[in-house]
Design a protein around this motif. Sequence first.
Motif, PDB file in Angstrom:
ATOM      1  N   ALA A 141       0.833  -1.208   0.000  1.00  0.00           N
ATOM      2  CA  ALA A 141       0.000   0.000   0.000  1.00  0.00           C
ATOM      3  C   ALA A 141       0.866   1.256   0.000  1.00  0.00           C
ATOM      4  CB  ALA A 141      -0.926  -0.019   1.214  1.00  0.00           C
ATOM      5  N   ILE A 142       1.951   1.236   0.748  1.00  0.00           N
ATOM      6  CA  ILE A 142       2.862   2.385   0.768  1.00  0.00           C
ATOM      7  C   ILE A 142       3.505   2.587  -0.608  1.00  0.00           C
ATOM      8  CG2 ILE A 142       5.008   3.298   1.741  1.00  0.00           C
ATOM      9  CD1 ILE A 142       4.294   1.863   4.359  1.00  0.00           C
ATOM     10  N   LEU A 143       3.993   1.505  -1.180  1.00  0.00           N
ATOM     11  CA  LEU A 143       4.646   1.601  -2.491  1.00  0.00           C
ATOM     12  C   LEU A 143       3.677   2.101  -3.563  1.00  0.00           C
ATOM     13  CD1 LEU A 143       6.955  -1.507  -3.002  1.00  0.00           C
ATOM     14  CD2 LEU A 143       7.616   0.887  -2.989  1.00  0.00           C
ATOM     15  N   ASP A 144       2.473   1.584  -3.566  1.00  0.00           N
ATOM     16  CA  ASP A 144       1.506   1.971  -4.592  1.00  0.00           C
ATOM     17  C   ASP A 144       1.142   3.448  -4.497  1.00  0.00           C
ATOM     18  OD1 ASP A 144       1.472  -0.607  -5.542  1.00  0.00           O
ATOM     19  OD2 ASP A 144      -0.442  -1.155  -4.619  1.00  0.00           O
ATOM     20  N   SER A 145       1.163   4.007  -3.289  1.00  0.00           N
ATOM     21  CA  SER A 145       0.774   5.405  -3.130  1.00  0.00           C
ATOM     22  C   SER A 145       1.955   6.369  -3.125  1.00  0.00           C
ATOM     23  CB  SER A 145      -0.030   5.586  -1.836  1.00  0.00           C
ATOM     24  OG  SER A 145       0.758   5.258  -0.707  1.00  0.00           O
ATOM     25  N   GLU A 146       3.134   5.905  -2.674  1.00  0.00           N
ATOM     26  CA  GLU A 146       4.256   6.818  -2.494  1.00  0.00           C
ATOM     27  C   GLU A 146       5.502   6.452  -3.298  1.00  0.00           C
ATOM     28  OE1 GLU A 146       5.021   7.788   1.629  1.00  0.00           O
ATOM     29  OE2 GLU A 146       3.013   7.095   2.198  1.00  0.00           O
ATOM     30  N   GLY A 147       5.510   5.286  -3.928  1.00  0.00           N
ATOM     31  CA  GLY A 147       6.664   4.880  -4.720  1.00  0.00           C
ATOM     32  C   GLY A 147       7.798   4.340  -3.873  1.00  0.00           C
ATOM     33  N   VAL A 148       8.874   3.953  -4.553  1.00  0.00           N
ATOM     34  CA  VAL A 148      10.002   3.305  -3.879  1.00  0.00           C
ATOM     35  C   VAL A 148      10.643   4.223  -2.848  1.00  0.00           C
ATOM     36  CG1 VAL A 148      12.281   2.275  -4.228  1.00  0.00           C
ATOM     37  CG2 VAL A 148      10.446   1.801  -5.862  1.00  0.00           C
ATOM     38  N   THR A 149      10.778   5.492  -3.173  1.00  0.00           N
ATOM     39  CA  THR A 149      11.432   6.417  -2.238  1.00  0.00           C
ATOM     40  C   THR A 149      10.597   6.638  -0.986  1.00  0.00           C
ATOM     41  OG1 THR A 149      10.458   8.324  -3.386  1.00  0.00           O
ATOM     42  CG2 THR A 149      12.670   7.621  -4.073  1.00  0.00           C
ATOM     43  N   GLY A 150       9.314   6.349  -1.054  1.00  0.00           N
ATOM     44  CA  GLY A 150       8.452   6.544   0.109  1.00  0.00           C
ATOM     45  C   GLY A 150       8.433   5.383   1.077  1.00  0.00           C
ATOM     46  N   LEU A 151       9.089   4.290   0.718  1.00  0.00           N
ATOM     47  CA  LEU A 151       9.076   3.106   1.576  1.00  0.00           C
ATOM     48  C   LEU A 151      10.338   3.033   2.413  1.00  0.00           C
ATOM     49  CD1 LEU A 151       7.761   0.391   2.405  1.00  0.00           C
ATOM     50  CD2 LEU A 151       9.047  -0.682   0.530  1.00  0.00           C
TER      51      LEU A 151
ATOM     52  N   LEU B 215       0.515  -1.547 -14.167  1.00  0.00           N
ATOM     53  CA  LEU B 215      -0.174  -0.268 -14.025  1.00  0.00           C
ATOM     54  C   LEU B 215      -0.754  -0.104 -12.618  1.00  0.00           C
ATOM     55  CD1 LEU B 215      -1.996   0.074 -17.464  1.00  0.00           C
ATOM     56  CD2 LEU B 215       0.087   1.230 -16.695  1.00  0.00           C
ATOM     57  N   ARG B 216      -1.149  -1.208 -11.987  1.00  0.00           N
ATOM     58  CA  ARG B 216      -1.622  -1.125 -10.593  1.00  0.00           C
ATOM     59  C   ARG B 216      -0.475  -0.838  -9.637  1.00  0.00           C
ATOM     60  NH1 ARG B 216      -4.635  -5.674 -12.122  1.00  0.00           N
ATOM     61  NH2 ARG B 216      -3.170  -7.087 -11.095  1.00  0.00           N
ATOM     62  N   HIS B 217       0.730  -1.278 -10.021  1.00  0.00           N
ATOM     63  CA  HIS B 217       1.901  -1.135  -9.159  1.00  0.00           C
ATOM     64  C   HIS B 217       3.019  -0.457  -9.959  1.00  0.00           C
ATOM     65  CE1 HIS B 217      -0.266  -3.858  -6.527  1.00  0.00           C
ATOM     66  NE2 HIS B 217      -0.314  -4.765  -7.484  1.00  0.00           N
ATOM     67  N   PRO B 218       2.891   0.846 -10.234  1.00  0.00           N
ATOM     68  CA  PRO B 218       3.813   1.516 -11.159  1.00  0.00           C
ATOM     69  C   PRO B 218       5.240   1.646 -10.665  1.00  0.00           C
ATOM     70  CG  PRO B 218       2.300   3.097 -10.142  1.00  0.00           C
ATOM     71  CD  PRO B 218       1.800   1.737  -9.784  1.00  0.00           C
TER      72      PRO B 218
END
Length: 233
Positions: free
Chosen positions: A29-39, A103-106
Amino acid sequence: MKEPIWTRERKAPPRETLSREQIVKTAMAILDSEGVTGLSMRKLAARLDAGATSLYWHVPTKDDLVDLLIDEVWGEIDVPEPELAGWRSGAMLFGHSLRSAVLRHPWLPEVMYTRPSLGPNAMSLGSRGLVLFEAGGFADRDIDLAMSSVMSYVLGTVSAEVATREMVRKSGRSEETWVSEMMEQAQAVASEYPEMQKSVRRRTSLGLDSSLTENFVFGLDALLDGLATRVTK
């Protein structure tokens, strides 16, 4: 090379307050909303209302976590049984399912080329894909090459699509406005290139989603047409 997380002995935590499945679901959920740098492991622990130490019992490093997350995505992809769909329709459905998963997990294109995929879902996906192409009449190394060709086409095309969609998002404009402005600019710079002008005019009537989908479908269909000519039986 480091031993994959799936083949390492799992240590039992002092007390069961978390599961690996919970950790992966929340990290996704974090990755899908914030990307790799957000995890980060710290952010993940906070989201789970747990200490970082609790996470490390289940997932020793962030690299291990990313491995698990990539494999989780592979588990979402549908590969039909060849007797139900036939190899060509099955390969088409597989390609569309793979595109939809990315596309669900860009964030996936950013990390999937940095490590081998050795998890159970990756193995299952690969096995089902090979069965599909073998059932279609491909033999020996052609089975592997046919499967690889479809995956390479889909992943390459959808990676570019993800980048385009991210470019639109960062612009702060709507898709319709972004496309309109881009086409106007293209028309201006193509003034001395009549063939490019015709191409721009053909694309003007298409929205971004329609254009990207049309491009994907045409390419996948053409690839499968080519593979069909190589079937040995």
